[in-house]
Structure formats: structure tokens, C-alpha cells
Design a protein around this motif. Structure first.
Motif: not given
Length: 240
Positions: A118-122
Motif C-alpha cells: 500500500a502507498p505510504a500515507p501523505k
């Protein structure tokens, strides 16, 4: 034969123009329409002209597709089935034997691909950006709270609806009249009219201005008033 120009900012059904002729008491009256929106269906056989000066396109009557007639001497393609066209049980068994190895090859192709991480949180805003975000959030919350304070009964009440509709009609009326002034073909059509009729609230402003410009042409609101004007125009010819 009298000519009547109808000013309208609403979508009119084709059958409406038959009703207009009945209410005017003259089935042969010539109707020219200056509409802000296109009619609900084709009106080429209902009016002399329909000039669309607003957004959209005029509806077009569908073109019927030609129907090909079948030759009665020709036989139906499925009337006779050749014996050799029916597959025997041996052919079906052979096909299943060929499909099984292919399915085995697909299962041995290798393991399924691993799922992507999953993409890293902003990152959360910091410093001045954090202050700006906080102000924006409070502003949006304040608008929602203000909307809840006004009861729904007031929002949907008749006076509020009337005020909103009246404002919308005024804005549309000015736009409609401004578009008429820029269309020479519309002005020419109006010049040939015996009576000009504003059919709705959005066309009242245009009718009032036309009445100021053309004192010799009756400009009225609604079909009943147009009927009275046409009766008055016919009266001298009947008395003579």
C-alpha cells in the motif's frame, strides 16, 4: 390569416401548439415561436417556425429504416440440417482430451504475483500549512452549522421558493431579451407578427420591451389575452 409570435423560455410539447390554435379560435393561425430551450419533440408540422436562441439543439424526427422483404422462393437456412454436421461422441471425447493438458500447463506456469504494498500515507501539514488547513476546516464546519440552523420548513416554504424563482426568472428574462436583440432573424419574425404573446415569466421582460418598441403591435401575456386581441382584429372585417 393572422400571424402570432410566441415567446417562451420553457420546454413545450408538440401537442401544446394544437391546444394554442384551439384556444385562439383559429385553426389556420400562423404560429412562430422564439424559444430559449428546444421543444420536447419535433414541431415541423406544428408551427411555421421555431427559432431556438438558447442552449441545446432542435429535436429531429427519427428516420425509419427500410425493411427488406424476404423472397418467398428461398428456403430457410435452418430448414435442413446435414447429418455430417452433427458431432459424434468420439469427437467430443477427443476435444476434452486436448483441453485437459492445456489446463495443466496453465496451472504449472508459476505462483501468483505478490500483492503490491500500500502507498505510504501523505505527511501531515506543519507550520503555516497546518494553520491554513485548520482555518479552511473551521470555515467549512461553520457553513454546515449555518445551514442546519435554518429550519427545513423555512427553506422549502412558499415565500422562499417564490423569491428564488422570481430571481431566476429575472436573470433568465434579461438574458432571453438580450439574445433576441442580437438575432436579426428573430426581430424580422417579430416585425411580421399581428400579436406577440409572452407565455411564461421568463418571457415577460422581453414582451414588455417589445411593447415599448412596437406600439402598433399588441404584446400580451398568455393565450386568453391573445384571443381577445385577435377577435378585435377580426371585428372590423366582420362588420364591413
Amino acid at each position: 390569416m393572422k400571424n402570432v409570435v410566441l415567446l417562451s423560455t420553457r420546454r413545450l410539447p408538440p401537442a401544446y401548439f394544437d391546444t394554442v390554435r384551439e384556444d385562439l379560435g383559429d385553426p389556420n393561425v400562423t404560429l412562430d415561436v422564439v424559444g430559449w430551450v428546444a421543444p420536447a419533440g419535433p414541431v415541423a408540422d406544428k408551427v411555421n417556425s421555431f427559432t431556438l436562441i438558447g442552449p441545446g439543439r432542435m429535436p429531429v424526427a427519427p428516420t425509419p429504416e427500410p425493411v427488406e422483404e424476404a423472397d418467398p422462393t428461398e428456403e430457410a437456412p435452418d430448414a435442413v440440417i446435414a447429418p455430417e454436421a452433427v458431432a459424434g461422441p468420439e469427437a467430443v471425447t477427443a476435444d476434452e482430451a486436448e483441453v485437459a493438458p492445456a489446463a495443466a500447463e496453465v496451472s504449472d506456469a508459476g505462483p501468483a504475483p505478490e500483492p503490491q504494498p500500500a502507498p505510504a500515507p501523505k505527511p501531515k501539514p506543519t507550520g503555516a500549512k497546518r494553520v491554513v488547513k485548520a482555518v479552511q476546516w473551521r470555515y467549512r464546519r461553520a457553513r454546515k452549522v449555518a445551514g442546519r440552523i435554518l429550519p427545513k420548513a423555512i427553506k422549502t416554504s412558499a415565500p422562499v421558493k417564490f423569491l428564488r424563482g422570481n430571481r431566476a426568472s429575472k436573470d433568465l428574462g434579461k438574458t432571453y431579451w438580450g439574445r433576441i436583440l442580437t438575432r436579426r432573424d428573430v426581430l424580422t419574425t417579430i416585425e411580421k407578427a399581428d400579436v406577440v404573446v409572452a407565455l411564461d415569466a421568463g418571457a415577460i421582460w422581453a414582451g414588455w420591451n417589445l411593447g415599448q418598441r412596437r406600439a402598433g403591435t399588441p404584446v400580451v401575456l398568455g393565450i386568453p389575452a391573445a384571443r381577445r386581441e385577435l377577435d378585435m382584429l377580426k371585428a372590423p372585417a366582420g362588420n364591413g
